[in-house]
Design a protein around this motif. Structure first.
Motif, mmCIF file in Angstrom:
data_model
loop_
_atom_site.group_PDB
_atom_site.id
_atom_site.type_symbol
_atom_site.label_atom_id
_atom_site.label_comp_id
_atom_site.label_asym_id
_atom_site.label_seq_id
_atom_site.Cartn_x
_atom_site.Cartn_y
_atom_site.Cartn_z
ATOM 1 N N LEU A 96 2.415 -16.485 2.455
ATOM 2 C CA LEU A 96 2.221 -15.273 3.237
ATOM 3 C C LEU A 96 1.158 -14.425 2.545
ATOM 4 C CD1 LEU A 96 3.059 -13.321 5.508
ATOM 5 C CD2 LEU A 96 4.814 -12.422 3.961
ATOM 6 N N ARG A 97 0.103 -14.109 3.299
ATOM 7 C CA ARG A 97 -0.984 -13.284 2.763
ATOM 8 C C ARG A 97 -0.825 -11.869 3.315
ATOM 9 N NH1 ARG A 97 -5.874 -16.225 5.225
ATOM 10 N NH2 ARG A 97 -4.388 -16.115 6.956
ATOM 11 N N VAL A 98 -0.716 -10.914 2.404
ATOM 12 C CA VAL A 98 -0.481 -9.518 2.791
ATOM 13 C C VAL A 98 -1.616 -8.658 2.256
ATOM 14 C CG1 VAL A 98 1.074 -7.551 2.603
ATOM 15 C CG2 VAL A 98 2.010 -9.864 2.740
ATOM 16 N N ALA A 99 -2.134 -7.786 3.127
ATOM 17 C CA ALA A 99 -3.093 -6.763 2.706
ATOM 18 C C ALA A 99 -2.433 -5.411 2.917
ATOM 19 C CB ALA A 99 -4.386 -6.863 3.513
ATOM 20 N N ALA A 100 -2.377 -4.598 1.877
ATOM 21 C CA ALA A 100 -1.632 -3.335 1.961
ATOM 22 C C ALA A 100 -2.473 -2.185 1.448
ATOM 23 C CB ALA A 100 -0.334 -3.434 1.157
ATOM 24 N N SER A 101 -2.305 -1.038 2.109
ATOM 25 C CA SER A 101 -2.932 0.188 1.620
ATOM 26 C C SER A 101 -2.370 0.515 0.242
ATOM 27 C CB SER A 101 -2.668 1.331 2.586
ATOM 28 O OG SER A 101 -1.288 1.647 2.608
ATOM 29 N N MET A 102 -3.103 1.334 -0.508
ATOM 30 C CA MET A 102 -2.740 1.552 -1.898
ATOM 31 C C MET A 102 -1.356 2.175 -2.047
ATOM 32 S SD MET A 102 -5.183 0.192 -3.501
ATOM 33 C CE MET A 102 -4.466 0.601 -5.087
ATOM 34 N N THR A 103 -1.020 3.149 -1.217
ATOM 35 C CA THR A 103 0.299 3.787 -1.344
ATOM 36 C C THR A 103 1.407 2.777 -1.127
ATOM 37 O OG1 THR A 103 -0.566 5.923 -0.624
ATOM 38 C CG2 THR A 103 1.805 5.582 -0.417
ATOM 39 N N VAL A 104 1.268 1.947 -0.105
ATOM 40 C CA VAL A 104 2.288 0.931 0.164
ATOM 41 C C VAL A 104 2.316 -0.083 -0.966
ATOM 42 C CG1 VAL A 104 2.992 -0.915 1.729
ATOM 43 C CG2 VAL A 104 2.146 1.243 2.659
ATOM 44 N N ALA A 105 1.147 -0.528 -1.409
ATOM 45 C CA ALA A 105 1.083 -1.551 -2.463
ATOM 46 C C ALA A 105 1.691 -1.046 -3.766
ATOM 47 C CB ALA A 105 -0.367 -1.972 -2.680
ATOM 48 N N THR A 130 -3.275 -8.346 -1.336
ATOM 49 C CA THR A 130 -4.516 -7.621 -1.583
ATOM 50 C C THR A 130 -4.229 -6.144 -1.437
ATOM 51 O OG1 THR A 130 -5.870 -9.429 -0.715
ATOM 52 C CG2 THR A 130 -6.888 -7.249 -0.836
ATOM 53 N N ALA A 131 -4.473 -5.375 -2.487
ATOM 54 C CA ALA A 131 -4.316 -3.925 -2.436
ATOM 55 C C ALA A 131 -5.671 -3.322 -2.108
ATOM 56 C CB ALA A 131 -3.795 -3.399 -3.767
ATOM 57 N N THR A 132 -5.728 -2.537 -1.055
ATOM 58 C CA THR A 132 -6.992 -1.994 -0.573
ATOM 59 C C THR A 132 -6.695 -0.671 0.122
ATOM 60 O OG1 THR A 132 -8.903 -2.468 0.867
ATOM 61 C CG2 THR A 132 -6.781 -3.367 1.554
ATOM 62 N N ASN A 133 -7.667 -0.109 0.821
ATOM 63 C CA ASN A 133 -7.350 1.057 1.643
ATOM 64 C C ASN A 133 -6.968 0.598 3.043
ATOM 65 O OD1 ASN A 133 -9.794 0.591 3.022
ATOM 66 N ND2 ASN A 133 -10.910 2.012 1.701
ATOM 67 N N SER A 134 -6.603 1.526 3.912
ATOM 68 C CA SER A 134 -6.119 1.143 5.237
ATOM 69 C C SER A 134 -7.181 0.415 6.041
ATOM 70 C CB SER A 134 -5.630 2.388 5.994
ATOM 71 O OG SER A 134 -4.451 2.899 5.412
ATOM 72 N N ALA A 135 -8.427 0.887 5.957
ATOM 73 C CA ALA A 135 -9.502 0.217 6.690
ATOM 74 C C ALA A 135 -9.684 -1.208 6.190
ATOM 75 C CB ALA A 135 -10.798 1.009 6.548
ATOM 76 N N GLY A 136 -9.562 -1.404 4.882
ATOM 77 C CA GLY A 136 -9.694 -2.745 4.321
ATOM 78 C C GLY A 136 -8.562 -3.659 4.758
ATOM 79 N N GLY A 195 -13.248 21.811 -3.144
ATOM 80 C CA GLY A 195 -13.853 20.562 -3.602
ATOM 81 C C GLY A 195 -12.782 19.738 -4.278
ATOM 82 N N LEU A 196 -12.185 18.813 -3.561
ATOM 83 C CA LEU A 196 -10.993 18.108 -4.030
ATOM 84 C C LEU A 196 -11.328 16.864 -4.837
ATOM 85 C CD1 LEU A 196 -8.952 18.233 -0.709
ATOM 86 C CD2 LEU A 196 -8.505 19.603 -2.767
ATOM 87 N N THR A 197 -10.383 16.453 -5.639
ATOM 88 C CA THR A 197 -10.361 15.082 -6.121
ATOM 89 C C THR A 197 -9.816 14.253 -4.971
ATOM 90 O OG1 THR A 197 -9.937 15.828 -8.377
ATOM 91 C CG2 THR A 197 -9.453 13.516 -7.875
ATOM 92 N N SER A 198 -10.625 13.350 -4.440
ATOM 93 C CA SER A 198 -10.306 12.773 -3.127
ATOM 94 C C SER A 198 -10.365 11.256 -3.149
ATOM 95 C CB SER A 198 -11.309 13.300 -2.092
ATOM 96 O OG SER A 198 -11.140 12.670 -0.839
ATOM 97 N N ARG A 199 -9.618 10.657 -2.229
ATOM 98 C CA ARG A 199 -9.760 9.238 -1.942
ATOM 99 C C ARG A 199 -11.076 9.000 -1.209
ATOM 100 N NH1 ARG A 199 -5.531 5.707 -1.639
ATOM 101 N NH2 ARG A 199 -7.213 4.259 -1.121
ATOM 102 N N LEU A 227 -12.047 8.751 -5.779
ATOM 103 C CA LEU A 227 -11.374 7.691 -6.509
ATOM 104 C C LEU A 227 -10.721 6.744 -5.504
ATOM 105 C CD1 LEU A 227 -9.761 9.917 -9.278
ATOM 106 C CD2 LEU A 227 -11.805 8.486 -9.502
ATOM 107 N N THR A 228 -10.446 5.507 -5.934
ATOM 108 C CA THR A 228 -10.023 4.481 -4.978
ATOM 109 C C THR A 228 -8.538 4.172 -4.987
ATOM 110 O OG1 THR A 228 -10.544 2.758 -6.607
ATOM 111 C CG2 THR A 228 -12.280 3.354 -5.040
ATOM 112 N N THR A 229 -7.744 4.861 -5.803
ATOM 113 C CA THR A 229 -6.296 4.641 -5.767
ATOM 114 C C THR A 229 -5.563 5.966 -5.879
ATOM 115 O OG1 THR A 229 -5.914 4.423 -8.157
ATOM 116 C CG2 THR A 229 -6.617 2.434 -6.983
ATOM 117 N N SER A 230 -4.353 5.991 -5.346
ATOM 118 C CA SER A 230 -3.520 7.189 -5.458
ATOM 119 C C SER A 230 -3.143 7.460 -6.905
ATOM 120 C CB SER A 230 -2.251 7.011 -4.618
ATOM 121 O OG SER A 230 -2.569 6.803 -3.258
#
Length: 299
Positions: A96-105, A130-136, A195-199, A227-230
């Motif tokens: 089973l191949r799973v791609a998950a957004s960072m929060t879920v992963a 695969t841990a990625t963002n939602s679009a990924g 000016g946030l620290t943002s995803r 940044l790319t992770t929560s």
């Protein structure tokens, strides 16, 4: 020209072997009447007589003999295909191949996978993630690089079947000594000006914030840093970076310890949906995909 179905062909082969419709019917789990009706239907379909019926049994006609010969080979191939398809199904059940957004992963999927493995001890499931963002995650599922995706956001992605599996709350956090830590409430316009620290673009976290601001006719100020992770957001704010909007799951421990402060928001709804997504029909494919979706939905 249409052909009789495989069960009817197997019945004809059985008649040749056993010498009677009755014996062949019993071998195929049919009544004699049902078997006779199948033979008559096959004769009508093919346009040739297949059996001579007599008091002592049934005998193949010359045409019936040829049909049985062809049917024997066809049934052998069908049996091989059935075995091969079973092997394919078994392989799909094991991988089973799973791609998950960072929060879920980071916070949910590990627990779900433990439960999936405990439920599938007879056929262990091997999972690649695969841990990625939602679009990924959406792109991976649409591109058939993942069998199942987990995403977060406001709207369900287009082009995929999906199911809600929960909700997640975003909070604006800052260090205890930041001026925002003393605020009792912050309005949408004030949040938009930070000016946030943002995803990064494409993350569900950023999409939810942008959508909430857009509902007030506002847009985000350029981020102080992307940044790319929560987890990276949390650690950056703990180290003194600009405030960040992040999942409450990610900052639960530092909030409880007082190392971070959640800034109250007056008029922004930062609740988001967590969704499982897959290619195909509304119901998830049978097997580990459906099992994992059910586990995720159960919480």
């Amino acid at each position: 020209m249409a052909l009789p179905d495989l069960r009817t062909l197997a019945l004809l082969v059985g008649i040749a072997r056993h010498g009677s419709i009755g014996a062949a019917a019993r071998a195929e789990g049919l009544s004699q009447q049902g078997a006779s009706e199948r033979v008559r239907a096959a004769e009508a379909l093919l346009g040739v007589p297949l059996l001579w019926r007599g008091a002592r049994g049934s005998e193949l006609t010359p045409a019936g003999t040829v049909v049985v010969e062809w049917s024997t080979r066809l049934l052998e191939v069908a049996g091989e295909v059935e075995v091969a398809l079973g092997a394919l199904r078994a392989d799909e059940q094991r991988h089973l191949r799973v791609a998950a957004s960072m929060t879920v992963a980071e916070h949910l999927l590990p627990r779900w996978l433990v439960r999936l493995r405990s439920q599938s001890s007879d056929v262990p499931v091997e999972v690649s993630m695969t841990a990625t963002n939602s679009a990924g995650a959406v792109a991976a599922v649409l591109g058939h690089r993942a069998d199942l995706g987990f995403v977060e956001g406001v709207e369900a992605p287009r082009g995929l079947a999906w199911a809600d599996v929960g909700t997640d709350e975003l909070v604006l956090v800052c260090a205890p000594d930041h001026p925002l830590a003393r605020r009792t409430a912050l309005g949408a316009a004030e949040v938009a000006g930070l000016g946030l620290t943002s995803r990064e673009q494409g993350s569900g976290t950023r999409e939810v914030l942008e959508t909430a601001l857009a509902a007030h006719g506002l847009s985000m100020a350029p981020p102080a840093v992307e940044l790319t992770t929560s987890t990276a957001l949390r650690e950056a704010v703990l180290a003194g970076a600009a405030p960040a909007v992040v999942s409450r799951r990610t900052v639960a421990a530092p909030l409880a310890a007082g190392d971070l402060v959640a800034v109250p928001l007056a008029d922004l709804d930062l609740t988001r949906r967590l969704r499982a997504v897959w290619v195909g029909r509304r119901t998830p494919p049978a097997g580990p995909v459906r099992d994992l979706v059910a586990i995720a939905a159960a919480g």
